[in-house]
Scaffold this motif. Sequence first.
Motif, mmCIF file in Angstrom:
data_model
loop_
_atom_site.group_PDB
_atom_site.id
_atom_site.type_symbol
_atom_site.label_atom_id
_atom_site.label_comp_id
_atom_site.label_asym_id
_atom_site.label_seq_id
_atom_site.Cartn_x
_atom_site.Cartn_y
_atom_site.Cartn_z
ATOM 1 N N LEU A 40 31.332 92.512 46.244
ATOM 2 C CA LEU A 40 31.801 91.854 45.027
ATOM 3 C C LEU A 40 31.050 92.455 43.843
ATOM 4 C CD1 LEU A 40 33.662 89.595 43.943
ATOM 5 C CD2 LEU A 40 31.644 88.093 43.968
ATOM 6 N N VAL A 41 31.801 92.967 42.887
ATOM 7 C CA VAL A 41 31.225 93.612 41.714
ATOM 8 C C VAL A 41 31.507 92.754 40.488
ATOM 9 C CG1 VAL A 41 31.299 95.646 40.209
ATOM 10 C CG2 VAL A 41 31.451 95.916 42.694
ATOM 11 N N GLU A 42 30.465 92.435 39.725
ATOM 12 C CA GLU A 42 30.667 91.816 38.428
ATOM 13 C C GLU A 42 30.984 92.932 37.441
ATOM 14 O OE1 GLU A 42 28.781 88.460 35.488
ATOM 15 O OE2 GLU A 42 27.376 89.696 36.635
ATOM 16 N N VAL A 43 32.165 92.865 36.847
ATOM 17 C CA VAL A 43 32.653 93.938 35.981
ATOM 18 C C VAL A 43 32.102 93.740 34.571
ATOM 19 C CG1 VAL A 43 34.680 95.126 35.079
ATOM 20 C CG2 VAL A 43 34.752 94.089 37.365
ATOM 21 N N HIS A 44 31.303 94.703 34.108
ATOM 22 C CA HIS A 44 30.761 94.641 32.750
ATOM 23 C C HIS A 44 31.661 95.385 31.769
ATOM 24 C CE1 HIS A 44 26.439 93.224 33.531
ATOM 25 N NE2 HIS A 44 27.106 93.095 34.668
ATOM 26 N N ALA A 45 32.393 96.386 32.229
ATOM 27 C CA ALA A 45 33.267 97.154 31.350
ATOM 28 C C ALA A 45 34.405 97.735 32.173
ATOM 29 C CB ALA A 45 32.491 98.274 30.653
ATOM 30 N N ALA A 46 35.601 97.749 31.586
ATOM 31 C CA ALA A 46 36.770 98.291 32.278
ATOM 32 C C ALA A 46 37.741 98.844 31.240
ATOM 33 C CB ALA A 46 37.454 97.201 33.107
ATOM 34 N N ALA A 47 38.032 100.125 31.331
ATOM 35 C CA ALA A 47 38.916 100.767 30.361
ATOM 36 C C ALA A 47 40.353 100.297 30.529
ATOM 37 C CB ALA A 47 38.844 102.284 30.517
ATOM 38 N N ARG B 28 46.245 95.497 45.184
ATOM 39 C CA ARG B 28 45.130 94.566 45.276
ATOM 40 C C ARG B 28 44.665 94.240 43.860
ATOM 41 N NH1 ARG B 28 40.779 96.610 48.984
ATOM 42 N NH2 ARG B 28 39.476 95.044 47.959
ATOM 43 N N PRO B 29 44.015 93.063 43.648
ATOM 44 C CA PRO B 29 43.602 92.672 42.298
ATOM 45 C C PRO B 29 42.724 93.719 41.636
ATOM 46 C CG PRO B 29 43.393 90.829 43.812
ATOM 47 C CD PRO B 29 43.707 92.028 44.648
ATOM 48 N N GLY B 30 42.948 93.916 40.323
ATOM 49 C CA GLY B 30 42.268 94.974 39.588
ATOM 50 C C GLY B 30 41.013 94.525 38.877
ATOM 51 N N THR B 31 40.580 95.362 37.952
ATOM 52 C CA THR B 31 39.252 95.243 37.338
ATOM 53 C C THR B 31 39.255 94.570 35.973
ATOM 54 O OG1 THR B 31 39.477 97.448 36.355
ATOM 55 C CG2 THR B 31 38.463 97.312 38.535
#
Length: 332
Positions: free
Chosen positions: A47-54, A105-108
Motif C-alpha cells: 500500500l503506497v500513500e500517494v504524495h504526487a501523481a501527474a 485496477r484502481p489508479g493513483t
Amino acid sequence: MPVDTQHRPENEPRKMAAVVLQTGGPPAQSVTCRTAPIPEPAPGEALVEVHAAAVNPLDVANAAGWLGTPLPVIPGVDFAGVVVSDGDHKGHQVWGSGPALGMTRPGTHARFVALPETWLSRKPVNLTMAEAGAVGRSHLTAFETVINIMELIPGETILITGGAGMVGQAAAAIARWRGAEPIIADRRRPDGVEHFIDTSSGDLREAVLDITDGRGTDLVLDTVGGALFEPALRSLRFGGRMVGIFSAPEPRIDFSPAEIYNRQLRVTGLASVFLDGAHVAGVFDQLRPLFERGILAPPAVKTWQLEDSAEAYQTVSDGSAGIKQVLLPSGG
C-alpha cells in the motif's frame, strides 16, 4: 483529506479522498472528487500513500471514454509516494507508472494505491515528490521507444514530432545522453534546441534533408500522428526506423505502403498500457541514476489539490505548454 479513522463501525472500510470517473466525457462532466474505500493490498502487494501523481494525456483520454475503461474507476497511472504497509518496503519512497492503473485496477489519483511489490522503484533522492510524480509516463514512454524499441546508438539523428511536448522533451534529453542528435518538429520551439522545424510552415521532409545533408534521419519518434505521419515517414533514410505512440481518435490518412517496402523501413508503435509492470519498474530503476547525476531533469510542475482535479484534467486537455500538471492526493 485525512483518512477517517474516528467514529467508524468496525466492519466499515476505511475511506480516502479519490478522483472517480463516473462517465465518459469532458473533465467537468467525468472527473469528480469523493471518498472511496482504501484498497486492501493482496499478497505480494504494497500500500503506497500517494504524495504526487501527474495528469497525463492518457488520463484525459481515459476520462473522455476513448479507452473503453469500465466505469466507475479511480484513474491515474503515475505516482510518487511512500510505502505504508508492513513488509520489506515499508517507509521506502517510491516512484513509477503502472501499466494497468486506472483501467483494470484502481489508479493513483487517490490518497492510497495498492501496487504489486515488483512494480516499485526507489525514488531519486534529489527529486521532490512533485518532481518525481511528474516524471512518470512521459519519461517511461521516451525511454521505452528511444532506447528499448529503436535501440538508438551514438551518432544517429532522431526526428521527434511533437517535440515540444512532455514525451518529446524527455526523448530529446535521453537522445542527447545517448550521444545522438535530436531534431524537434513542432509549432513551438523549446528552450535550448539546436535543430528545430516549425510544423506550421514549410515542408517537413525538405527541412529534415537540409539538416541531415540530404541523407534523411535515422529514426522518427512520432508523438502526433495524423497529417504529420506521412511526411515524417518520408523523412527517414533508407533502412530507417519509426515508432509512434497513442494519439486521440482522428480521421484516416492515405499513404502508399511502397514508401515502407521500397526503402526497407521499420515502422512500429508502443501501446504502453500493455507493458509488464516489473519491466516498467526496471525502466525507472535505469532512469533514477540519470536524475540523481543531473543528466536528466524533471519537467516544470504545477501542482493541484485533489478537489481541483477536474481543472487539472482540463488544463492538460487544453495543452499545458511544457508544464506538467501534478495532483497532490495527500495534501502536499
